[in-house]
Design a protein around this motif. Structure first.
Motif, PDB file in Angstrom:
ATOM      1  N   GLU A 272       0.806  -1.219   0.000  1.00  0.00           N
ATOM      2  CA  GLU A 272       0.000   0.000   0.000  1.00  0.00           C
ATOM      3  C   GLU A 272       0.840   1.271   0.000  1.00  0.00           C
ATOM      4  O   GLU A 272       0.343   2.336  -0.354  1.00  0.00           O
ATOM      5  CB  GLU A 272      -0.952  -0.007   1.200  1.00  0.00           C
ATOM      6  CG  GLU A 272      -2.025  -1.092   1.113  1.00  0.00           C
ATOM      7  CD  GLU A 272      -3.031  -0.990   2.235  1.00  0.00           C
ATOM      8  OE1 GLU A 272      -2.848  -0.115   3.126  1.00  0.00           O
ATOM      9  OE2 GLU A 272      -3.999  -1.773   2.242  1.00  0.00           O
TER      10      GLU A 272
ATOM     11  N   LYS B 165      -6.184  -0.083  -6.659  1.00  0.00           N
ATOM     12  CA  LYS B 165      -6.949   0.257  -5.464  1.00  0.00           C
ATOM     13  C   LYS B 165      -6.061   0.197  -4.218  1.00  0.00           C
ATOM     14  O   LYS B 165      -5.325  -0.752  -3.994  1.00  0.00           O
ATOM     15  CB  LYS B 165      -8.117  -0.721  -5.301  1.00  0.00           C
ATOM     16  CG  LYS B 165      -9.032  -0.404  -4.140  1.00  0.00           C
ATOM     17  CD  LYS B 165     -10.176  -1.401  -4.076  1.00  0.00           C
ATOM     18  CE  LYS B 165     -11.102  -1.102  -2.908  1.00  0.00           C
ATOM     19  NZ  LYS B 165     -12.218  -2.081  -2.848  1.00  0.00           N
TER      20      LYS B 165
ATOM     21  N   HIS C 180      -2.597   4.794  -2.596  1.00  0.00           N
ATOM     22  CA  HIS C 180      -2.839   6.238  -2.540  1.00  0.00           C
ATOM     23  C   HIS C 180      -1.553   7.069  -2.620  1.00  0.00           C
ATOM     24  O   HIS C 180      -1.619   8.280  -2.859  1.00  0.00           O
ATOM     25  CB  HIS C 180      -3.596   6.577  -1.252  1.00  0.00           C
ATOM     26  CG  HIS C 180      -4.898   5.839  -1.116  1.00  0.00           C
ATOM     27  ND1 HIS C 180      -5.935   6.003  -2.000  1.00  0.00           N
ATOM     28  CD2 HIS C 180      -5.312   4.908  -0.212  1.00  0.00           C
ATOM     29  CE1 HIS C 180      -6.940   5.225  -1.639  1.00  0.00           C
ATOM     30  NE2 HIS C 180      -6.591   4.544  -0.570  1.00  0.00           N
ATOM     31  N   ARG C 181      -0.399   6.415  -2.422  1.00  0.00           N
ATOM     32  CA  ARG C 181       0.865   7.150  -2.461  1.00  0.00           C
ATOM     33  C   ARG C 181       1.583   6.988  -3.808  1.00  0.00           C
ATOM     34  O   ARG C 181       2.683   7.497  -3.993  1.00  0.00           O
ATOM     35  CB  ARG C 181       1.774   6.672  -1.323  1.00  0.00           C
ATOM     36  CG  ARG C 181       1.177   6.904   0.065  1.00  0.00           C
ATOM     37  CD  ARG C 181       2.074   6.364   1.159  1.00  0.00           C
ATOM     38  NE  ARG C 181       3.353   7.037   1.214  1.00  0.00           N
ATOM     39  CZ  ARG C 181       4.339   6.717   2.049  1.00  0.00           C
ATOM     40  NH1 ARG C 181       4.184   5.713   2.902  1.00  0.00           N
ATOM     41  NH2 ARG C 181       5.474   7.384   2.034  1.00  0.00           N
TER      42      ARG C 181
ATOM     43  N   GLY D 177      -8.782   6.460  -7.836  1.00  0.00           N
ATOM     44  CA  GLY D 177      -8.118   6.391  -6.543  1.00  0.00           C
ATOM     45  C   GLY D 177      -6.648   6.778  -6.568  1.00  0.00           C
ATOM     46  O   GLY D 177      -6.070   7.082  -5.530  1.00  0.00           O
ATOM     47  N   VAL D 178      -6.039   6.761  -7.751  1.00  0.00           N
ATOM     48  CA  VAL D 178      -4.615   7.115  -7.846  1.00  0.00           C
ATOM     49  C   VAL D 178      -4.371   8.261  -8.824  1.00  0.00           C
ATOM     50  O   VAL D 178      -3.257   8.784  -8.891  1.00  0.00           O
ATOM     51  CB  VAL D 178      -3.764   5.897  -8.270  1.00  0.00           C
ATOM     52  CG1 VAL D 178      -3.866   4.788  -7.248  1.00  0.00           C
ATOM     53  CG2 VAL D 178      -4.170   5.396  -9.653  1.00  0.00           C
TER      54      VAL D 178
END
Length: 263
Positions: free
Chosen positions: A68, A89, A92-93, A114-115
């Motif tokens: 993640e 999914k 996020h980074r 989401g990205v």
């Protein structure tokens, strides 16, 4: 009594050691879970940031067990054919995504959901992409490479490119493999658009022509039916008239006058 005390003293160190071992295993599990790396890839960490290297690993789809905290994801030179919805999914980074030199043909509308806002570089060059839905790149702020793909130049592609931050070093390598107007096939897309060509106008004209052909077809069918109906009724009326003529004149005078009026 003394022996009982000795057993208790012996058990204390064992209990403490077991507790420390259990805590260590828990910490190891937490660290491993946060830094889980796909078996076919190689992961490195620097300053709390994870880079996942999956270059030339013969992958046919995007791994689902990515860390993640991944910041850089290199999936170039594989056999990936599709980017499905929510493919990244939880990442996020993520800032760098390299999908170049694959066999990608399909990009779903929610592929980068989401990205998209966090990405800084997206490389889709040297694939088999000929079209993309407008929603696929919505909110995308990254510099993007789309060169060396068999693009079909039409209205949707024009609208997509208008919203993207294209890599200036490769922008002239985005060419029309096919086009709504054959004369633009093989030419750089940006060069065609800069010359004032609007593919959306061709789209509207094509739609108008299709509607006209459809309406003309329906009109022809209606006229044909009306002509057939009239001719069929005329034949019936003539046969009835001939039948009436074959009867004695005293019996058909009124019917004969009526049929003659109709004809």
């Amino acid at each position: 009594m003394v022996s009982v005390k000795l057993i208790a003293l012996q058990r204390k160190p064992v209990g403490v050691a077991a507790s420390l071992l259990l805590r260590g295993l828990c910490l190891l599990f937490i660290f491993t879970d946060g830094f889980a790396c796909p078996k076919t890839c190689h992961c490195t960490q620097k300053n709390g940031m994870t880079a996942v290297h999956c270059t030339s690993r013969n992958l046919d789809k995007i791994p689902s067990d990515l860390p993640e905290d991944t910041v850089s994801l290199l999936l170039d030179s594989n056999r990936i054919t599709k980017i499905p919805n929510h493919a990244f999914k939880g990442l996020h980074r993520l800032q760098e995504l390299d999908l170049s030199r694959n066999a990608i043909e399909v990009i779903d509308a929610g592929a980068f959901q989401g990205v998209a806002e966090g990405l800084r570089l997206l490389d889709l060059s040297s694939n088999h992409i000929h079209s993309v839905p407008k929603e696929a790149f919505s909110k995308l702020q990254a510099k993007i490479r789309l060169s060396n793909n068999p693009w079909h130049c039409e209205c949707t592609l024009q609208e997509v490119l208008r919203e993207l931050k294209l890599d200036p070093e490769t922008v002239n390598e985005i060419s029309c493999h096919t086009s709504v107007q054959e004369e633009y096939a093989g030419k750089p897309v940006i060069q065609v658009l800069d010359s004032g060509i609007n593919f959306c106008n061709f789209h509207h004209k094509t739609t108008d022509v299709a509607m006209f052909v459809t309406m003309f077809g329906w009109f022809t069918m209606v006229i044909t039916y009306v002509v057939y109906y009239v001719r069929h009724n005329q034949e019936d009326a003539r046969r009835h008239l001939e039948y009436l003529k074959s009867l004695p004149s005293t019996q058909i005078s009124k019917d004969f006058d009526t049929v003659s009026t109709v004809l």
